[in-house]
Write an enzyme that holds these catalytic residues in place. Sequence first.
Site, short mmCIF file in Angstrom:
data_model
loop_
_atom_site.label_atom_id
_atom_site.label_comp_id
_atom_site.label_asym_id
_atom_site.label_seq_id
_atom_site.Cartn_x
_atom_site.Cartn_y
_atom_site.Cartn_z
N ASP A 8 74.96 22.86 60.15
CA ASP A 8 74.97 23.16 61.08
C ASP A 8 73.25 23.81 61.57
O ASP A 8 72.53 23.54 60.39
CB ASP A 8 76.08 24.72 60.67
CG ASP A 8 75.36 26.04 60.38
OD1 ASP A 8 73.94 25.67 59.91
OD2 ASP A 8 75.86 27.09 60.52
N THR A 67 73.03 30.41 54.89
CA THR A 67 73.19 31.21 53.38
C THR A 67 74.11 29.70 52.56
O THR A 67 73.54 30.15 51.60
CB THR A 67 74.82 32.63 53.48
OG1 THR A 67 75.50 32.05 54.21
CG2 THR A 67 73.81 33.28 54.41
N GLY A 68 74.54 29.08 53.18
CA GLY A 68 75.32 28.69 51.51
C GLY A 68 76.83 28.07 51.89
O GLY A 68 77.54 28.28 50.96
N GLY A 70 79.33 30.10 54.61
CA GLY A 70 80.41 29.18 55.18
C GLY A 70 80.52 28.03 54.73
O GLY A 70 82.61 27.67 54.85
N MET A 71 79.95 26.73 54.49
CA MET A 71 79.81 25.66 54.10
C MET A 71 80.58 25.48 52.96
O MET A 71 81.87 24.79 52.42
CB MET A 71 79.02 24.83 54.07
CG MET A 71 78.43 25.03 55.16
SD MET A 71 79.12 23.45 56.66
CE MET A 71 77.99 22.31 57.61
C1 RB5 Z 1 75.42 31.32 61.66
O1 RB5 Z 1 74.59 31.76 62.04
C2 RB5 Z 1 75.23 31.11 60.12
O2 RB5 Z 1 76.32 32.32 60.18
C3 RB5 Z 1 76.12 30.13 58.80
O3 RB5 Z 1 74.97 29.58 59.10
C4 RB5 Z 1 75.75 30.02 57.66
O4 RB5 Z 1 75.38 31.00 57.15
C5 RB5 Z 1 76.96 30.78 57.01
O5 RB5 Z 1 77.80 31.19 56.54
#
Ligand code: RB5
Length: 147
Positions: A8, A67-68, A70-71
């Site tokens: 992202d 942070t890694g 969400g992915m």
């Molecule tokens: C985007 O602002 C942020 O929330 C995303 O990159 C990620 O860290 C989510 O876990």
Amino acid sequence: MKIGIASDHGGFELKEILIEYLKETGKSITDFGCFSSKSVDYPDYARKLCTEIVSGTVSKGILICGTGIGMSIAANRYKGIRATLANDLFSAIMSRRHNDSNVLVLGGRIIGKDLAIEILNKWLKEPFEGGRHVRRLNKIDDPRGSE
Ligand code: RB5
């Protein structure tokens, strides 16, 4: 081995750096976006990469968000995906040895370029140990498996 990569906006800058590095080292890499630092939703990019791994078009992948986290959450919803967040070397190595990680997840706002490249190299080279870890991984796909 074909490697896929996606991020992202929070991981965009690091994604571009890793793509350049992988190309320089002769790796075959497919970029699934995003393609600028404009704000996007990370689950869309986790899906783009994970569906290609599940279908076999690419064999391994890299996902990067801020942070890694969400992915990682998004990627591990896809059956057959073992996405492992590794912002340190030990986690990267163990994620291959014990978890047969097929997606490396990085936090673009957490680690710097040099550490990210070192983590990526270790993760690409480290073999899966197999043995008892196969049984454990099978239990993830079939949580009703015997104790
Ligand atoms: C985007 O602002 C942020 O929330 C995303 O990159 C990620 O860290 C989510 O876990």
